[in-house]
Write an enzyme that holds these catalytic residues in place. Structure first.
Site, PDB file in Angstrom:
ATOM      1  N   HIS A 188      33.647 103.787 -17.997  1.00 18.00           N
ATOM      2  CA  HIS A 188      33.720 103.406 -16.590  1.00 18.00           C
ATOM      3  C   HIS A 188      34.913 102.511 -16.294  1.00 18.00           C
ATOM      4  CE1 HIS A 188      29.691 105.107 -16.284  1.00 18.00           C
ATOM      5  NE2 HIS A 188      30.124 105.405 -15.091  1.00 18.00           N
ATOM      6  N   ARG A 295      30.108 105.311  -6.146  1.00 16.20           N
ATOM      7  CA  ARG A 295      29.312 104.741  -7.247  1.00 16.20           C
ATOM      8  C   ARG A 295      28.763 103.389  -6.788  1.00 16.20           C
ATOM      9  NH1 ARG A 295      33.396 107.462 -10.508  1.00 16.20           N
ATOM     10  NH2 ARG A 295      32.373 108.638 -12.160  1.00 16.20           N
ATOM     11  N   ARG A 331      25.881 107.609  -4.007  1.00 17.28           N
ATOM     12  CA  ARG A 331      24.960 107.779  -5.118  1.00 17.28           C
ATOM     13  C   ARG A 331      24.162 106.491  -5.264  1.00 17.28           C
ATOM     14  NH1 ARG A 331      27.191 108.560 -11.051  1.00 17.28           N
ATOM     15  NH2 ARG A 331      27.778 106.382 -10.914  1.00 17.28           N
ATOM     16  N   ASN A 452      30.854 114.065 -16.685  1.00 15.96           N
ATOM     17  CA  ASN A 452      31.036 113.041 -17.733  1.00 15.96           C
ATOM     18  C   ASN A 452      29.761 112.933 -18.561  1.00 15.96           C
ATOM     19  OD1 ASN A 452      33.338 112.606 -16.220  1.00 15.96           O
ATOM     20  ND2 ASN A 452      32.472 110.864 -15.144  1.00 15.96           N
ATOM     21  N   ASP A 453      28.645 112.749 -17.862  1.00 20.20           N
ATOM     22  CA  ASP A 453      27.385 112.639 -18.596  1.00 20.20           C
ATOM     23  C   ASP A 453      26.904 113.998 -19.078  1.00 20.20           C
ATOM     24  OD1 ASP A 453      26.696 109.915 -18.865  1.00 20.20           O
ATOM     25  OD2 ASP A 453      26.375 109.822 -16.704  1.00 20.20           O
ATOM     26  N   CYS A 500      31.598 116.082  -9.391  1.00 20.21           N
ATOM     27  CA  CYS A 500      32.151 114.750  -9.126  1.00 20.21           C
ATOM     28  C   CYS A 500      32.532 114.032 -10.416  1.00 20.21           C
ATOM     29  CB  CYS A 500      31.188 113.902  -8.304  1.00 20.21           C
ATOM     30  SG  CYS A 500      29.638 113.580  -9.171  1.00 20.21           S
TER      31      CYS A 500
END
Ligand code: PEP
Ligand code: MG
Length: 538
Positions: A188, A295, A331, A452-453, A500
């Site tokens: 991050h 975020r 989010r 990413n995750d 995203c």
């Protein structure tokens, strides 16, 4: 001159003075002191210094975030005047003849425990505060107090590693570029550097030598090289390359106002990702069609207590109003894993990336969740807001969320508070969500794929672990198949689907994404125009 290689996080070139940012770690020791009075005097001096730091932080926060946000530093200063707390520390030094840092830390722990066990919510919340002030004084006593950026001009920040909350607390106007020894390109902190639109290198092969402080440095985010004290001829060449990079950027700027459309007429939305209100100006400057990922957890980082509904409302209102009717997808908070917040008092976990995080916290702490939802819904009256939920794995979670959302809407309606139509979507960032995306698609208005995750969990590779960067393959066929499947299931159910995660900005995949039928790509503001260019060249 020294040349160090690193992994680039943002392709750009920056030149300026190097600033060595050292995190001073300290290990608390229990030592015997002979002269208790002298130790109490040391404690008193450290306490005064802490009060001075808190006063400075208060003034900074008033200017940057307003009176209400700043109050916490005033509360901390007052706590450092509390008679019971001070007496307990002095008594410990005198009776047990222990060093002041040990006395402060253990007293802080005892008071925190006492506050945490109280019934009163306000007193409970003071538990984290007393820990915080004790840590501050202990750090001063151990000669390890925090460091900001003590420079008048913007600098290249050279650090061992930076956590997301440290990155948040730094004065962004003073940073030209980051170079860190640690960090992964998917962390991050790297994402924050991208959203700040500054060149950055992680995993730099550099030593943190005091003598580098103040020398001229050049961060070449295109080649992934950090130059320390370049020779005049080399510096001239690098500055010329910087000029070229700036010119290429200027070329991209010409694409502003144009459509994201292929030569055969296929259109795609290109939106931008943000982490704070300050990023909105970059979104507007990038000519993105909307915000595809706000975020919101960054609102919770780098502070001492939960943001109130009012504070959050002001933030969402500002973002939504500034976007002037363009879509803003917020989010809900994705706290946990690498994004730790002290006042959430999250338990220590063996495996935090797979732990108590994101929607799992929201569904088990509905009061925290509802405060955020109320703030977003209220702000939705002022523009176009959508909400999406992170780390979803089941339709059961979505139904629970919808129930809480309904309660929030009813409460607001009963209070006469206006709110708008809000699209509700989910992040598809677990293999579970991708695999059951046919079922999930019936429950929500849209999908946004968090690559990413999704990559981390599909490949079982910790995105934070720099040793694994070589194995982390976001182009892995398994990830691409899950993306394709998610888009197909979304479209079969008549909802839209975007990406995203960072992969959305990978222009070597833009054609693949268009072929898959993705409706939206949401990328760091710095990449909006390069994605537009890639779309238009197809
Ligand atoms: C993702 O996982 O791809 C994502 C966009 O969310 P974050 O990077 O904040 O975890
Ligand atoms: Mg994620």
């Amino acid at each position: 001159m020294l040349k160090c290689s690193g992994k680039s996080v943002l392709k750009g070139i920056a030149a300026g003075k190097i600033y060595l940012y050292r995190k001073k770690e300290f290990v608390l020791t229990q030592d015997k002191v002979e002269d208790a009075d002298a130790e109490i005097k040391r404690f008193e001096e450290a306490r005064q210094k802490a009060c001075g730091q808190l006063e400075a932080l208060y003034q900074k926060a008033v200017k940057e975030a307003g009176e209400e946000q700043a109050m916490i530093f005033d509360v901390h200063r007052m706590m450092l005047d509390d008679g019971d707390y001070l007496d307990a520390i002095r008594q410990k030094i005198r009776d047990a003849k222990v060093n002041a840092a040990y006395a402060v830390s253990t007293t802080g722990d005892e008071f925190a425990e006492m506050f945490a066990s109280m019934d009163d919510d306000y007193m409970k919340a003071r538990s984290a505060d007393v820990l915080d002030i004790s840590k501050r004084v202990a750090r001063i006593l151990m000669g390890a107090d925090e460091e900001g950026i003590d420079s008048r001009e913007p600098v290249i920040l050279l650090a061992d590693d930076l956590s997301p909350s440290e990155t948040m607390q730094l004065d962004k106007s003073k940073i030209l570029a980051f170079v860190t020894k640690g960090g992964s390109t998917n962390s991050h902190t790297a994402i924050l550097a991208r959203s700040m639109n500054i060149p950055a290198l992680v995993q730099a092969d550099v030593e943190l030598k005091e003598e580098y402080n103040g020398l001229t440095g050049v961060v070449d985010g295109i080649e992934g090289i950090f130059y320390i004290d370049p020779e005049p001829a080399e510096l001239t060449e690098l500055l010329n390359r910087k000029k070229e990079a700036d010119q290429a950027q200027a070329q991209l700027e010409r694409l502003k106002g144009l459509d994201n459309v292929t030569s055969d007429g296929r259109r795609i939305n290109v939106y931008a990702n943000i982490g704070s209100v300050e990023d909105v100006d970059k979104v507007l400057a990038s000519d993105a069609g909307g915000i595809g990922l706000f975020r919101s957890e960054f609102i919770y980082l780098g502070r001492e207590d939960y943001p109130t509904e009012e504070e959050q409302f002001e933030i969402y209102k500002e973002v939504i109003s500034k976007m002037g009717g363009k879509k803003v997808i917020i989010r809900t908070l994705d706290i946990g894993a690498d994004k730790q917040v002290g006042y959430f008092n999250l338990p220590k976990e063996e495996n935090p990336a797979m732990g108590y995080r994101a929607i799992r916290i929201c569904l088990t702490r509905p009061e925290v969740f509802k405060t955020q939802l109320r703030a977003i819904y209220r702000a939705s009256a002022l523009g176009t807001a959508s909400i999406m939920f992170p780390m979803i794995i089941s339709t059961k979670e979505v139904r629970q969320i919808r129930k809480i959302v309904e309660e929030v809407k009813q409460e607001l309606a009963a209070e006469g508070k206006p709110f708008g139509e809000v699209e509700l979507g989910i992040m598809v960032e677990t293999p579970a969500a991708a695999i059951i995306s046919d079922e999930l698609a019936k429950e929500v208005d849209f999908f946004s794929i968090g690559t990413n995750d999704l990559t981390q969990y599909t490949l079982a590779i910790d995105r934070q672990n720099q040793k694994l960067d070589g194995f982390f393959d976001a182009h892995h066929e398994a990830v691409l198949r899950l993306i394709r499947m998610t888009v197909e299931n979304a479209h079969a159910a008549g909802i839209w689907c975007g990406i995203c995660g960072e992969l959305g900005a990978d222009t070597t995949l833009t054609k693949t994404f268009l072929d898959m039928g993705l409706d939206e790509l949401s990328v760091s503001p710095a990449y909006v125009l390069s994605v537009r260019k890639a779309v238009r060249e197809i």
